[in-house]
Write a protein that holds these residues in place. Structure first.
Motif, mmCIF file in Angstrom:
data_model
loop_
_atom_site.group_PDB
_atom_site.id
_atom_site.type_symbol
_atom_site.label_atom_id
_atom_site.label_comp_id
_atom_site.label_asym_id
_atom_site.label_seq_id
_atom_site.Cartn_x
_atom_site.Cartn_y
_atom_site.Cartn_z
ATOM 1 N N GLU A 299 0.750 -1.426 -0.194
ATOM 2 C CA GLU A 299 -0.110 -0.332 -0.113
ATOM 3 C C GLU A 299 0.721 1.192 -0.520
ATOM 4 O O GLU A 299 0.546 1.931 -0.622
ATOM 5 C CB GLU A 299 -1.205 0.085 1.256
ATOM 6 C CG GLU A 299 -2.152 -1.097 0.978
ATOM 7 C CD GLU A 299 -3.168 -1.053 1.447
ATOM 8 O OE1 GLU A 299 -4.008 -1.401 1.961
ATOM 9 O OE2 GLU A 299 -2.608 -0.248 2.754
ATOM 10 N N ARG A 300 2.515 1.617 0.693
ATOM 11 C CA ARG A 300 2.223 2.286 0.348
ATOM 12 C C ARG A 300 3.740 3.029 -0.908
ATOM 13 O O ARG A 300 3.232 3.237 -1.031
ATOM 14 C CB ARG A 300 3.937 2.120 1.895
ATOM 15 C CG ARG A 300 3.247 2.836 3.856
ATOM 16 C CD ARG A 300 4.632 2.993 4.570
ATOM 17 N NE ARG A 300 5.638 1.824 3.910
ATOM 18 C CZ ARG A 300 5.340 1.052 5.123
ATOM 19 N NH1 ARG A 300 4.583 1.263 5.536
ATOM 20 N NH2 ARG A 300 6.518 -0.279 5.111
ATOM 21 N N MET A 301 3.821 1.598 -1.190
ATOM 22 C CA MET A 301 4.424 1.709 -2.162
ATOM 23 C C MET A 301 3.694 2.360 -3.251
ATOM 24 O O MET A 301 4.033 3.079 -4.364
ATOM 25 C CB MET A 301 4.996 0.370 -3.365
ATOM 26 C CG MET A 301 6.615 0.189 -1.997
ATOM 27 S SD MET A 301 6.926 -1.419 -2.618
ATOM 28 C CE MET A 301 8.312 -0.639 -3.397
ATOM 29 N N VAL A 302 2.113 1.847 -3.046
ATOM 30 C CA VAL A 302 1.237 2.744 -3.986
ATOM 31 C C VAL A 302 1.699 3.721 -4.287
ATOM 32 O O VAL A 302 0.904 4.314 -5.242
ATOM 33 C CB VAL A 302 0.080 1.776 -3.707
ATOM 34 C CG1 VAL A 302 -0.985 2.588 -4.889
ATOM 35 C CG2 VAL A 302 0.744 -0.079 -4.712
ATOM 36 N N GLN A 303 0.596 3.929 -2.804
ATOM 37 C CA GLN A 303 1.082 5.685 -2.648
ATOM 38 C C GLN A 303 2.178 5.911 -3.169
ATOM 39 O O GLN A 303 1.754 7.104 -3.750
ATOM 40 C CB GLN A 303 0.462 5.911 -1.217
ATOM 41 C CG GLN A 303 -0.719 5.738 -0.618
ATOM 42 C CD GLN A 303 -0.875 5.283 0.987
ATOM 43 O OE1 GLN A 303 0.417 5.194 1.260
ATOM 44 N NE2 GLN A 303 -1.997 4.886 1.105
ATOM 45 N N GLU A 304 3.386 5.467 -2.910
ATOM 46 C CA GLU A 304 4.615 6.537 -3.251
ATOM 47 C C GLU A 304 3.960 6.575 -4.834
ATOM 48 O O GLU A 304 4.781 7.626 -5.618
ATOM 49 C CB GLU A 304 5.800 6.053 -2.536
ATOM 50 C CG GLU A 304 5.388 5.599 -1.233
ATOM 51 C CD GLU A 304 7.055 5.161 -0.759
ATOM 52 O OE1 GLU A 304 7.626 4.952 0.393
ATOM 53 O OE2 GLU A 304 7.869 4.710 -1.770
ATOM 54 N N ALA A 305 4.332 5.335 -5.304
ATOM 55 C CA ALA A 305 3.755 5.233 -6.960
ATOM 56 C C ALA A 305 3.301 6.607 -7.960
ATOM 57 O O ALA A 305 3.274 7.633 -8.544
ATOM 58 C CB ALA A 305 3.534 4.305 -7.583
ATOM 59 N N ARG A 306 2.251 7.012 -7.023
ATOM 60 C CA ARG A 306 0.716 7.462 -7.253
ATOM 61 C C ARG A 306 1.416 9.368 -7.073
ATOM 62 O O ARG A 306 1.246 9.974 -8.017
ATOM 63 C CB ARG A 306 -0.297 7.325 -7.025
ATOM 64 C CG ARG A 306 -1.257 6.130 -6.555
ATOM 65 C CD ARG A 306 -2.738 6.384 -6.779
ATOM 66 N NE ARG A 306 -3.547 4.919 -6.186
ATOM 67 C CZ ARG A 306 -4.032 3.914 -5.447
ATOM 68 N NH1 ARG A 306 -3.810 4.318 -4.727
ATOM 69 N NH2 ARG A 306 -4.641 3.603 -6.392
ATOM 70 N N PHE A 307 1.688 9.430 -6.310
ATOM 71 C CA PHE A 307 3.006 10.639 -5.363
ATOM 72 C C PHE A 307 3.472 10.704 -6.518
ATOM 73 O O PHE A 307 3.649 12.385 -7.131
ATOM 74 C CB PHE A 307 2.707 10.702 -4.320
ATOM 75 C CG PHE A 307 3.631 11.740 -4.192
ATOM 76 C CD1 PHE A 307 5.438 12.169 -4.051
ATOM 77 C CD2 PHE A 307 3.309 13.082 -3.721
ATOM 78 C CE1 PHE A 307 6.213 13.352 -3.799
ATOM 79 C CE2 PHE A 307 3.591 14.147 -2.818
ATOM 80 C CZ PHE A 307 5.278 14.187 -3.022
ATOM 81 N N TYR A 308 4.194 9.638 -7.165
ATOM 82 C CA TYR A 308 5.545 10.242 -8.102
ATOM 83 C C TYR A 308 4.936 10.702 -9.027
ATOM 84 O O TYR A 308 5.170 11.397 -10.290
ATOM 85 C CB TYR A 308 6.110 8.839 -8.046
ATOM 86 C CG TYR A 308 7.937 9.283 -8.750
ATOM 87 C CD1 TYR A 308 7.821 8.219 -10.147
ATOM 88 C CD2 TYR A 308 8.675 9.882 -8.408
ATOM 89 C CE1 TYR A 308 8.711 8.614 -10.912
ATOM 90 C CE2 TYR A 308 9.837 10.253 -8.272
ATOM 91 C CZ TYR A 308 9.874 9.322 -10.145
ATOM 92 O OH TYR A 308 11.178 9.856 -10.574
ATOM 93 N N ALA A 309 3.893 9.814 -9.654
ATOM 94 C CA ALA A 309 3.408 10.522 -10.738
ATOM 95 C C ALA A 309 2.467 11.441 -11.228
ATOM 96 O O ALA A 309 2.965 12.462 -12.130
ATOM 97 C CB ALA A 309 2.669 9.781 -11.736
ATOM 98 N N ASP A 310 1.948 11.937 -9.878
ATOM 99 C CA ASP A 310 1.358 13.640 -9.950
ATOM 100 C C ASP A 310 2.284 14.382 -9.761
ATOM 101 O O ASP A 310 2.220 15.160 -10.902
ATOM 102 C CB ASP A 310 0.721 13.536 -8.686
ATOM 103 C CG ASP A 310 -0.626 12.330 -8.700
ATOM 104 O OD1 ASP A 310 -1.188 12.214 -7.374
ATOM 105 O OD2 ASP A 310 -1.394 12.179 -9.494
#
Length: 151
Positions: free
Chosen positions: A29-40
């Motif tokens: 879950e943390r990695m998915v959130q980080e990936a979304r933040f990085y994409a944004d």
């Protein structure tokens, strides 16, 4: 498989596997959130770069238009002395070519930055997918293990 909490005590391996699965799920879950933040973040950077590029193009176009509007007085001024006009035209052409080269090189740099950002985003996305796959594999392994224990 369901556990009966009243009839059978949970074995230490089950509790350890459950803890590992919970940790893996949290990490996922943390990695998915980080990936979304990085994409944004990448999207915001690209938007900013595109806006900067549009502003530069607009400034260049305004400069060219103003120079064309100011040509009339200079034509009458230099009609008496064509040698000065030739020098001015040559200098102006060199300045315009330099400006165009600067715009092209900046555009090239922006394309390279975009490519680098996209490659980095793709690499991070692939890493995130691999982590998610590993977590899914661990989950499947745990389910099979529990099924074997229950059989």
């Amino acid at each position: 498989m369901k556990y009966n909490s009243g009839k059978k005590a949970e074995c230490p391996l089950d509790s350890r596997l459950r803890a590992l699965f919970t940790d893996a799920h949290d990490i996922s879950e943390r990695m998915v959130q980080e990936a979304r933040f990085y994409a944004d973040e990448i999207q915001r950077t690209l938007t900013h770069l595109e806006e900067f590029h549009r502003q530069k193009q607009g400034t260049h176009q305004v400069t060219v238009t103003r120079m064309e509007e100011n040509d009339a007085p200079f034509k009458s001024l230099f009609s008496a002395n064509p040698a000065n006009l030739d020098k001015l035209v040559t200098q102006r052409r060199l300045v315009m070519e330099t400006l165009e080269d600067d715009v092209r090189s900046q555009s090239t740099r922006m394309r390279k930055v975009r490519k680098r950002l996209l490659k980095t985003a793709e690499r991070r996305s692939n890493e995130q997918r691999e982590q998610q796959r590993l977590i899914t594999d661990a989950s499947i392994f745990i389910k099979h293990y529990k099924a074997l224990i229950g059989a």
